[in-house]
Design a protein around this motif. Structure first.
Motif, PDB file in Angstrom:
ATOM      1  N   PHE A   1       0.842  -1.198   0.000  1.00  0.00           N
ATOM      2  CA  PHE A   1       0.000   0.000   0.000  1.00  0.00           C
ATOM      3  C   PHE A   1       0.878   1.250   0.000  1.00  0.00           C
ATOM      4  O   PHE A   1       2.017   1.227   0.473  1.00  0.00           O
ATOM      5  N   VAL A   2       0.329   2.329  -0.535  1.00  0.00           N
ATOM      6  CA  VAL A   2       1.040   3.604  -0.574  1.00  0.00           C
ATOM      7  C   VAL A   2       0.230   4.652   0.188  1.00  0.00           C
ATOM      8  O   VAL A   2      -1.000   4.702   0.081  1.00  0.00           O
ATOM      9  N   ASN A   3       0.947   5.459   0.946  1.00  0.00           N
ATOM     10  CA  ASN A   3       0.339   6.561   1.699  1.00  0.00           C
ATOM     11  C   ASN A   3       0.360   7.815   0.825  1.00  0.00           C
ATOM     12  O   ASN A   3       1.414   8.231   0.345  1.00  0.00           O
ATOM     13  N   ILE A   4      -0.810   8.407   0.608  1.00  0.00           N
ATOM     14  CA  ILE A   4      -0.915   9.670  -0.135  1.00  0.00           C
ATOM     15  C   ILE A   4      -1.412  10.734   0.835  1.00  0.00           C
ATOM     16  O   ILE A   4      -2.464  10.560   1.457  1.00  0.00           O
ATOM     17  N   THR A   5      -0.658  11.812   0.966  1.00  0.00           N
ATOM     18  CA  THR A   5      -1.024  12.866   1.920  1.00  0.00           C
ATOM     19  C   THR A   5      -0.975  14.235   1.248  1.00  0.00           C
ATOM     20  O   THR A   5       0.012  14.579   0.581  1.00  0.00           O
ATOM     21  N   ASP A   6      -2.049  14.991   1.422  1.00  0.00           N
ATOM     22  CA  ASP A   6      -2.121  16.358   0.900  1.00  0.00           C
ATOM     23  C   ASP A   6      -1.396  17.273   1.887  1.00  0.00           C
ATOM     24  O   ASP A   6      -1.869  17.510   3.003  1.00  0.00           O
ATOM     25  N   LEU A   7      -0.220  17.751   1.485  1.00  0.00           N
ATOM     26  CA  LEU A   7       0.624  18.549   2.367  1.00  0.00           C
ATOM     27  C   LEU A   7       0.291  20.037   2.266  1.00  0.00           C
ATOM     28  O   LEU A   7      -0.445  20.474   1.378  1.00  0.00           O
ATOM     29  N   LYS A   8       0.866  20.807   3.152  1.00  0.00           N
ATOM     30  CA  LYS A   8       0.666  22.258   3.125  1.00  0.00           C
ATOM     31  C   LYS A   8       1.382  22.860   1.917  1.00  0.00           C
ATOM     32  O   LYS A   8       2.359  22.315   1.421  1.00  0.00           O
ATOM     33  N   GLY A   9       0.890  23.979   1.462  1.00  0.00           N
ATOM     34  CA  GLY A   9       1.523  24.666   0.349  1.00  0.00           C
ATOM     35  C   GLY A   9       1.181  24.082  -1.002  1.00  0.00           C
ATOM     36  O   GLY A   9       1.883  24.326  -1.985  1.00  0.00           O
ATOM     37  N   GLY A  10       0.118  23.272  -1.062  1.00  0.00           N
ATOM     38  CA  GLY A  10      -0.315  22.718  -2.339  1.00  0.00           C
ATOM     39  C   GLY A  10       0.456  21.498  -2.794  1.00  0.00           C
ATOM     40  O   GLY A  10       0.258  21.023  -3.916  1.00  0.00           O
ATOM     41  N   LYS A  11       1.333  20.959  -1.961  1.00  0.00           N
ATOM     42  CA  LYS A  11       2.101  19.775  -2.335  1.00  0.00           C
ATOM     43  C   LYS A  11       1.374  18.499  -1.908  1.00  0.00           C
ATOM     44  O   LYS A  11       0.571  18.503  -0.976  1.00  0.00           O
ATOM     45  N   VAL A  12       1.692  17.401  -2.609  1.00  0.00           N
ATOM     46  CA  VAL A  12       1.145  16.090  -2.266  1.00  0.00           C
ATOM     47  C   VAL A  12       2.311  15.128  -2.107  1.00  0.00           C
ATOM     48  O   VAL A  12       3.167  15.016  -2.994  1.00  0.00           O
TER      49      VAL A  12
END
Length: 423
Positions: free
Chosen positions: A127-138
């Motif tokens: 499985f892969v973790n996808i996280t919406d980070l601050k500043g518009g990054k993923v």
């Protein structure tokens, strides 16, 4: 005003037609990436590992690609089987486009990858973790506890909405232990009998050893090997010839017919369109196979009968071993599939002598006896002996139905669009 309306209708018609055609034709990841030279290394490894075939055989998929610079950390530094596992972790079995990446519920999610389906990923390493980070990054990272989000979304490369999305990331996603897995070797393949016995293929394993064909299998490992191992139940099925009546050479040919001198995992078999040569193929006979699909299943055809891929015993580039539910019987050894035999003609019994001869006045008028009805033959007159079996015929009809259905949908949509031009 009328000309403007007609122009808009024509534009709508063109866009609709293109949308329909793209839906029917699917996607080709090799072709998509070939348009961007910066992904040439990544694209090459997709072909070498046969992951391209697996990607092309699926819908609703997202591919995280690496440019040549990012790919340099994997290319040429690890065995091909290890690179395949690492790249399998970049194939997400869901559709993610830039909009969806930034609308992840609660800002983070775990998604399944192709690596998880291989059986080589213990726990949640697939499985892969996808996280919406601050500043518009993923950010992307392994789902293993303690793993960092070491990869970041860079840009959109290509998308066919809800079918395939190709996104660039700046670094590979490395799951714990994925780069240290041992590569398969010819020595390791000597334990193929143990693997087959555990998979319920003891009869096949014993035949490989006693015939000496196991050595032939081992000798092809470097360039690739695909094995189709019949289960023990398959050898007991009705219609399987008595192998004790075969010559040694015929047994060898039969066993060699159950293997390919190339690495052809399930994804490659699903997208295959041509006849496939086997280890038994030589100048004296084709000994080839053809394939078809039914949903996610792959069916092998010998010309005598179909056999379904049941399970994957092992898949480590460049070796893959499958179990099949029927023994593969080549026409070169066992002839072609016979046409249904005609029903036997009815046999008339002797007419019993009358107990008493009637007088001439009482004798009935003679009536010619009707000839017996001809036997009913379900097969058409002159049907060839290699006519497809009922299951193969059913597959052909199903394929024809799908093509007809697609053509029907296309025709309806195009007709509606064309009609709008006349309004």
């Amino acid at each position: 005003m009328a000309s403007s309306s007609r122009a808009l209708s024509l534009l709508a018609f063109t866009l609709l037609l293109l949308a329909v055609l793209s839906t029917v034709s699917g996607h080709n990841i090799t072709q998509i990436l070939s348009e961007s030279p910066e992904y040439s290394s990544f694209n090459s490894y997709l072909s070498q590992t046969k992951l391209a075939d697996e990607i092309n055989s699926r819908t609703t998929i997202t591919l995280l690609v690496l440019n040549n610079g990012a790919m340099s950390s994997l290319a040429g530094k690890h065995p091909l089987s290890v690179v395949k596992n690492a790249l399998s972790l970049l194939v997400l079995l869901d559709y993610y486009d830039p909009v969806k990446l930034h609308k992840i519920s609660q800002g983070t999610t775990l998604t399944t990858t192709l690596y998880q389906t291989t059986g080589n990923a213990p726990g949640n390493l697939g499985f892969v973790n996808i996280t919406d980070l601050k500043g518009g990054k993923v950010g992307f990272g392994s789902a293993a506890p303690g793993s960092k989000l070491a990869s970041t979304y860079t840009k959109l490369v290509k998308q066919i909405p809800y079918n395939i999305s190709v996104l660039e990331i700046d670094a590979p996603i490395i799951a714990p232990g994925i780069l240290t897995a041992p590569a398969p070797s010819a020595d390791g393949l000597n334990n193929i009998t143990g693997l087959l016995e555990k998979a319920g293929c003891k009869t096949f394993a014993n035949l490989l050893v006693t015939s000496g064909v196991l050595k032939t299998y081992v000798s092809t490992v470097e360039k690739g090997l695909t094995v189709f191992a019949p289960s023990d139940e398959a050898f007991k099925a009705e219609g399987v010839p008595d192998l004790t009546k075969l010559t040694q050479a015929e047994v060898v040919s039969l066993l060699e017919y159950h293997a390919l001198a190339e690495y052809k995992p399930k994804g490659s078999l699903k997208t295959n369109k041509e006849a496939i040569s086997t280890l038994a193929t030589n100048g004296a006979g084709k000994y080839d196979l053809t394939t078809s699909t039914s949903g996610d299943e792959v069916i092998l055809h010998t010309g005598i009968g179909p056999s379904r891929l049941a399970d994957t015993v092992g898949d480590e580039t460049p070796v893959v071993i499958f179990t099949v539910d029927q023994v593969l019987l080549p026409t070169e050894l066992f002839g072609k599939s016979p046409a249904p035999a005609p029903a036997p003609e009815p046999v008339s019994g002797p007419t019993p002598s009358p107990a008493k001869s009637p007088s001439p006045a009482e004798a009935p008028s003679p009536v010619a006896a009707s000839p017996p009805a001809p036997p009913v033959d379900d097969s058409p007159e002159g049907a060839p002996s290699d006519s497809p079996t009922s299951s193969e015929d059913s597959n052909a009809k199903n394929a024809a139905f799908h093509v007809s259905a697609s053509a029907y949908v296309t025709t309806v949509l195009v007709t509606l669009a064309a009609t709008s031009l006349l309004l």
